[in-house]
Design a protein around this motif. Structure first.
Motif, PDB file in Angstrom:
ATOM      1  N   TYR A  87       0.849  -1.192   0.000  1.00 43.68           N
ATOM      2  CA  TYR A  87       0.000   0.000   0.000  1.00 43.68           C
ATOM      3  C   TYR A  87       0.884   1.241   0.000  1.00 43.68           C
ATOM      4  CZ  TYR A  87      -3.380   3.544   1.394  1.00 43.68           C
ATOM      5  OH  TYR A  87      -4.159   4.672   1.434  1.00 43.68           O
ATOM      6  N   ALA A  88       0.648   2.133  -0.958  1.00 43.71           N
ATOM      7  CA  ALA A  88       1.433   3.355  -1.089  1.00 43.71           C
ATOM      8  C   ALA A  88       0.648   4.535  -0.533  1.00 43.71           C
ATOM      9  CB  ALA A  88       1.780   3.608  -2.552  1.00 43.71           C
ATOM     10  N   SER A  89       1.316   5.333   0.285  1.00 46.01           N
ATOM     11  CA  SER A  89       0.689   6.523   0.856  1.00 46.01           C
ATOM     12  C   SER A  89       1.729   7.627   0.909  1.00 46.01           C
ATOM     13  CB  SER A  89       0.162   6.222   2.263  1.00 46.01           C
ATOM     14  OG  SER A  89       1.246   5.967   3.153  1.00 46.01           O
ATOM     15  N   ASP A  90       1.328   8.776   1.448  1.00 42.28           N
ATOM     16  CA  ASP A  90       2.271   9.889   1.590  1.00 42.28           C
ATOM     17  C   ASP A  90       3.409   9.553   2.540  1.00 42.28           C
ATOM     18  OD1 ASP A  90       0.770  11.353  -0.147  1.00 42.28           O
ATOM     19  OD2 ASP A  90      -0.366  12.399   1.405  1.00 42.28           O
ATOM     20  N   LEU A  91       3.213   8.540   3.391  1.00 41.36           N
ATOM     21  CA  LEU A  91       4.239   8.155   4.359  1.00 41.36           C
ATOM     22  C   LEU A  91       5.189   7.090   3.816  1.00 41.36           C
ATOM     23  CD1 LEU A  91       2.119   8.018   7.634  1.00 41.36           C
ATOM     24  CD2 LEU A  91       3.642   9.849   6.861  1.00 41.36           C
ATOM     25  N   GLY A  92       4.931   6.601   2.599  1.00 43.12           N
ATOM     26  CA  GLY A  92       5.813   5.600   2.025  1.00 43.12           C
ATOM     27  C   GLY A  92       5.052   4.378   1.565  1.00 43.12           C
ATOM     28  N   ILE A  93       5.698   3.203   1.642  1.00 43.09           N
ATOM     29  CA  ILE A  93       5.147   1.955   1.126  1.00 43.09           C
ATOM     30  C   ILE A  93       5.055   0.939   2.260  1.00 43.09           C
ATOM     31  CG2 ILE A  93       5.379   0.161  -0.632  1.00 43.09           C
ATOM     32  CD1 ILE A  93       7.423   2.081  -1.999  1.00 43.09           C
ATOM     33  N   THR A  94       3.854   0.421   2.491  1.00 42.08           N
ATOM     34  CA  THR A  94       3.637  -0.605   3.501  1.00 42.08           C
ATOM     35  C   THR A  94       3.428  -1.942   2.811  1.00 42.08           C
ATOM     36  OG1 THR A  94       2.573   0.996   4.970  1.00 42.08           O
ATOM     37  CG2 THR A  94       2.249  -1.327   5.468  1.00 42.08           C
ATOM     38  N   SER A  95       4.201  -2.951   3.218  1.00 42.01           N
ATOM     39  CA  SER A  95       4.058  -4.310   2.697  1.00 42.01           C
ATOM     40  C   SER A  95       3.644  -5.231   3.835  1.00 42.01           C
ATOM     41  CB  SER A  95       5.378  -4.808   2.096  1.00 42.01           C
ATOM     42  OG  SER A  95       5.831  -3.962   1.063  1.00 42.01           O
ATOM     43  N   PHE A  96       2.687  -6.108   3.571  1.00 39.24           N
ATOM     44  CA  PHE A  96       2.249  -7.050   4.594  1.00 39.24           C
ATOM     45  C   PHE A  96       1.676  -8.282   3.902  1.00 39.24           C
ATOM     46  CE2 PHE A  96      -0.979  -3.975   3.615  1.00 39.24           C
ATOM     47  CZ  PHE A  96      -2.161  -4.698   3.504  1.00 39.24           C
ATOM     48  N   GLY A  97       1.731  -9.414   4.596  1.00 38.39           N
ATOM     49  CA  GLY A  97       1.234 -10.650   3.996  1.00 38.39           C
ATOM     50  C   GLY A  97       1.756 -11.854   4.745  1.00 38.39           C
ATOM     51  N   GLY A  98       1.760 -13.002   4.069  1.00 33.12           N
ATOM     52  CA  GLY A  98       2.192 -14.229   4.707  1.00 33.12           C
ATOM     53  C   GLY A  98       2.523 -15.297   3.696  1.00 33.12           C
ATOM     54  N   GLU A  99       3.054 -16.423   4.193  1.00 24.73           N
ATOM     55  CA  GLU A  99       3.430 -17.542   3.338  1.00 24.73           C
ATOM     56  C   GLU A  99       3.177 -18.855   4.056  1.00 24.73           C
ATOM     57  OE1 GLU A  99       7.145 -19.235   0.632  1.00 24.73           O
ATOM     58  OE2 GLU A  99       7.582 -17.910   2.320  1.00 24.73           O
ATOM     59  N   PHE A 100       2.668 -19.821   3.311  1.00 30.61           N
ATOM     60  CA  PHE A 100       2.594 -21.211   3.766  1.00 30.61           C
ATOM     61  C   PHE A 100       3.513 -22.023   2.864  1.00 30.61           C
ATOM     62  CE2 PHE A 100       1.005 -25.516   3.176  1.00 30.61           C
ATOM     63  CZ  PHE A 100       0.921 -25.960   4.491  1.00 30.61           C
ATOM     64  N   ARG A 101       4.443 -22.754   3.454  1.00 32.22           N
ATOM     65  CA  ARG A 101       5.411 -23.556   2.686  1.00 32.22           C
ATOM     66  C   ARG A 101       5.503 -24.935   3.326  1.00 32.22           C
ATOM     67  NH1 ARG A 101      10.195 -22.722  -0.574  1.00 32.22           N
ATOM     68  NH2 ARG A 101      11.811 -24.284  -0.155  1.00 32.22           N
ATOM     69  N   ASN A 102       5.281 -25.977   2.527  1.00 29.17           N
ATOM     70  CA  ASN A 102       5.366 -27.354   3.008  1.00 29.17           C
ATOM     71  C   ASN A 102       6.566 -28.043   2.371  1.00 29.17           C
ATOM     72  OD1 ASN A 102       4.550 -30.464   2.488  1.00 29.17           O
ATOM     73  ND2 ASN A 102       3.700 -29.747   4.422  1.00 29.17           N
ATOM     74  N   GLU A 103       7.353 -28.745   3.190  1.00 26.18           N
ATOM     75  CA  GLU A 103       8.531 -29.468   2.726  1.00 26.18           C
ATOM     76  C   GLU A 103       8.422 -30.921   3.148  1.00 26.18           C
ATOM     77  OE1 GLU A 103      11.702 -25.742   3.129  1.00 26.18           O
ATOM     78  OE2 GLU A 103      11.635 -27.295   4.687  1.00 26.18           O
ATOM     79  N   GLY A 104       8.588 -31.834   2.200  1.00 24.14           N
ATOM     80  CA  GLY A 104       8.488 -33.253   2.515  1.00 24.14           C
ATOM     81  C   GLY A 104       9.533 -34.061   1.787  1.00 24.14           C
ATOM     82  N   ILE A 105       9.777 -35.278   2.273  1.00 29.34           N
ATOM     83  CA  ILE A 105      10.755 -36.152   1.636  1.00 29.34           C
ATOM     84  C   ILE A 105      10.310 -37.598   1.751  1.00 29.34           C
ATOM     85  CG2 ILE A 105      12.211 -36.456   3.704  1.00 29.34           C
ATOM     86  CD1 ILE A 105      14.640 -36.325   1.733  1.00 29.34           C
ATOM     87  N   LEU A 106      10.553 -38.352   0.681  1.00 36.41           N
ATOM     88  CA  LEU A 106      10.472 -39.805   0.665  1.00 36.41           C
ATOM     89  C   LEU A 106      11.867 -40.314   0.336  1.00 36.41           C
ATOM     90  CD1 LEU A 106       7.185 -40.372  -1.384  1.00 36.41           C
ATOM     91  CD2 LEU A 106       7.452 -40.419   1.104  1.00 36.41           C
TER      92      LEU A 106
END
Length: 689
Positions: free
Chosen positions: A359-378
């Motif tokens: 989000y861009a505003s007069d105060l700068g740029i705000t970034s926000f969010g998240g991630e789901f990451r699954n790691e597996g092995i056979l």
């Protein structure tokens, strides 16, 4: 129509700030930028390191976007909101496509060797296998990304570069050094390498072929198809060598498909690829068995979207799978011992979904969010025992990583202040007190004038052990299922200078690591054991400079450019000082690395590129004495290498000759693995425009 005609009649525009909706993220930058051709969203991936970009869009500009021809600063991903390089408050090294074209190399790993701040531990050349280390970290601590997709291998970092990329596919490489969990995710413990490919191209087709000593042969081809609102691109590559020593042959195949779709003020990027390798692994993992052989295959696919406007949504969905069949004795080897019955089989899977909102505003740029990451092995060797065997696999493990982030960039006329943090939770740690954690970062950049900027940063990061760290038990290596995550925090200050003639950087840093994972030789049983180390402090300083000789002395003289780089590091560890351990990775860091690159013209259309690399590594390894079949602790020896490339350009044809290690220097990057001596190759490329 008049408005579009006006843009087509003029070649450049100059703005002090962006006011259009599609550029509103940069609305408060207050930066003078020369405009000529670019859609609004493309600012986040524009290549502007050189004045003459190698790519132009094949998509018609919409009425509410401004085509851009050049930017005075490359936009880099050194924060969640990409910013021009001179505003980045971390050390970011950018390798441009022009530098890639003139380098005497055959793979990304070979290319990274010419960066003073990067340590490449080569097992096999030309992209066979290499470990990348940043600022003294291990190869498992660096995140490897392709167009922002994290393809770091959870089985082992040895395979993180098993990605389907040819050198001719690359637009630029961004190297972010220092803890980067907020930028690239929790696993970016010591930094990250983001390889960015050529999405749009003015060429309809490209072909390249080469051959040389040791039975070397290579071929690359790519083509592009364009419509009014999309570009589709397919590339393929093949590399082969009979090997410079016994059992060092290889066959490598790459296939990469990419598509970009434009919808008004939004884009969708789709990519998929396959990397297939088969190679002799002479002494790769143990010097006692020179007949090792590896058969690997990596596949991946991703979809990324990006909207415009003041509030931007950037979702990304990705998946990757890696197969590995490791033979201690190469198929066809005679007199295989009776105790060896079968190779090791592994299949690792990674899938994830992340969302970055800006989000861009007069105060700068705000970034926000998240991630789901699954790691597996056979696996047949790594993991917990399965209830029922599945094919060649009887062991498994799986874990999920969930993270949320927020970052705000205050962008003023001379000052950029970035404050943010990452909250991270891993399901493998659900029963421990450290199942979650918060990893903050504070970065500041101050521009004293258009040429000079100062920056400082402080950040924390973490990394989970790989499945190899946890479970590997074979030969002289013993993993440990009780390993805990690594943690680090780092502080860095630096100075940048840039004008039309000189680009220079100077930085100093200190990193404190806790619970660092290494494989340490136990002299009582003769095995390397995976273990968490006590705290380790790493001090370092580096500088680099590039001089554009044509801008300084004019184009009449033959010199084109000169590049010089140097990095120094030192470690402080009570454990290392008291025990002087034989370490597989952590204590084997580059104490000194010095690089020089010189480009000059011989005659019209004929140029030479010279590259010198000198390095001095700390630490020891067990040198295998073949005659007595015993190992002796041996210190790494410093060495220097000189490579040269001659290139003749005629219209759409380039003819080149590479001479690597021209003085035939004997050297090792890691352990007992001898690296190639003098190697001469040559070839040609053709671009159909």
């Amino acid at each position: 129509m008049n408005r579009q005609k006006q843009f087509s009649d003029r070649k450049t525009f100059r703005f002090k700030r962006f006011a259009r909706r599609s550029y509103s993220v940069f609305n408060s930058i207050h930066k003078s930028v020369t405009i000529g051709v670019l859609s609004g969203c493309a600012l986040l991936s524009a290549h502007a390191a050189s004045v003459n970009p190698t790519e132009k869009t094949g998509i018609q500009a919409k009425p509410d976007t401004i085509p851009v021809k050049e930017l005075d600063e490359v936009v880099v991903t050194a924060s969640k909101a990409p910013l021009p390089l001179n505003m980045a408050a971390k050390l970011v090294t950018v390798i441009t496509s022009k530098e890639i074209e003139r380098a005497p190399v055959r793979s990304t790993e070979d290319l990274l060797n010419y960066v003073a701040g990067v340590d490449i531990l080569q097992r096999g050349p030309h992209g066979v296998q290499a470990d990348i280390s940043l600022r003294g970290g291990s190869f498992d601590q660096a995140a490897i990304l392709l167009n922002g997709v994290n393809l770091t291998n959870p089985q082992t970092g040895h395979y993180s570069f098993d990605i389907p990329i040819n050198l001719s596919d690359i637009e630029r490489i961004e190297i972010v050094q220092g803890p980067s969990s907020l930028i690239f995710g929790a696993g970016a413990f010591s930094g990250g390498v983001n390889i960015i490919t050529k999405k749009d191209t003015h060429s309809n087709a490209f072909f390249k072929t080469e051959g040389g000593m040791h039975g070397l042969f290579g071929a690359e081809a790519r083509g592009a198809y364009k419509t009014a609102n999309s570009v589709h691109r397919l590339s393929a590559g093949y590399k082969h060598s009979g090997g410079y020593i016994k059992n060092s042959d290889y066959d490598i195949v790459n296939l990469l498909w990419q598509s970009r779709y434009n919808f008004d003020n939004s884009t969708i990027d789709v990519q998929a690829g396959v990397n297939d390798k088969k190679y002799g692994a002479n002494t790769f993992y143990t010097a006692a068995y020179p007949q090792q052989y590896d058969d690997t295959r990596g596949v991946f696919a991703s979809v990324k979207g990006e909207t415009g406007g003041k509030l931007k949504f950037i979702p990304q969905l990705y998946w990757s799978r890696h197969y590995d069949v490791y033979h201690l004795f190469r198929p066809g080897t005679t007199d295989i011992p009776s105790w060896y019955t079968t190779p090791n089989y592994h299949r690792s899977d990674v899938y994830g979904l992340n969302l970055n909102m800006q989000y861009a505003s007069d105060l700068g740029i705000t970034s926000f969010g998240g991630e789901f990451r699954n790691e597996g092995i056979l696996s047949s060797n790594l993991g917990r025992l399965m209830r029922q065997k599945s094919g060649n696999y009887d062991k498994w493990d799986n874990r999920s990583n969930i993270s949320f982030f927020v970052e705000h960039n205050f962008v003023f006329d001379k000052l950029t202040l970035s404050v943010g943090g990452l909250y991270n939770y891993n399901t493998a740690l659900a029963d421990t007190l450290k199942a979650n954690g918060f990893y903050p970062a504070i970065n500041v950049s101050y521009r004293t004038n258009d040429a000079v900027s100062l920056y400082a940063s402080w950040s924390k990061s973490t990394r989970m052990p790989t499945f190899t760290d946890l479970y590997y038990k074979a030969g002289k290596h013993r993993g440990f299922a009780g390993l805990t995550p690594e943690y680090s925090q780092s502080v860095e200050i630096g100075w940048r200078y840039k004008n039309s003639v000189l680009t220079a950087n100077l930085n100093v840093f200190y990193t404190k690591g806790d619970n660092l994972i290494d494989w340490i030789l136990n002299p009582l049983d003769g095995f390397y054991h995976a273990q968490n180390l006590a705290s380790l402090g790493t001090y370092g300083a580096g500088w680099d400079a590039t001089v554009n000789m044509h801008q300084w002395l004019g184009e009449q003289q033959p010199l084109q450019s000169i590049q010089i780089g140097y990095q120094y590091m030192s470690q402080k560890s009570d454990e290392a000082r008291q025990n002087n351990p034989v370490s597989a990775y952590v204590f084997n860091y580059l104490r000194h690395k010095f690089t020089v690159g010189v480009q000059h013209r011989i005659v019209k259309n004929l140029s030479l590129s010279w590259n010198l690399r000198w390095q001095d590594r700390a630490g020891n390894y067990l040198k295998y004495i073949t005659e007595i079949k015993e190992e002796q602790p041996t210190a790494y020896q410093p060495f220097g290498l000189v490579d040269v490339k001659a290139n003749y350009a005629l219209h759409n044809i380039n003819i080149f000759v590479n001479a690597n290690n021209i003085f035939n220097t004997t050297h090792v990057d890691f352990g007992n693995i001898p690296q190639p001596g003098f190697w001469l190759t040559g070839g040609m490329s053709y671009t159909l425009r």
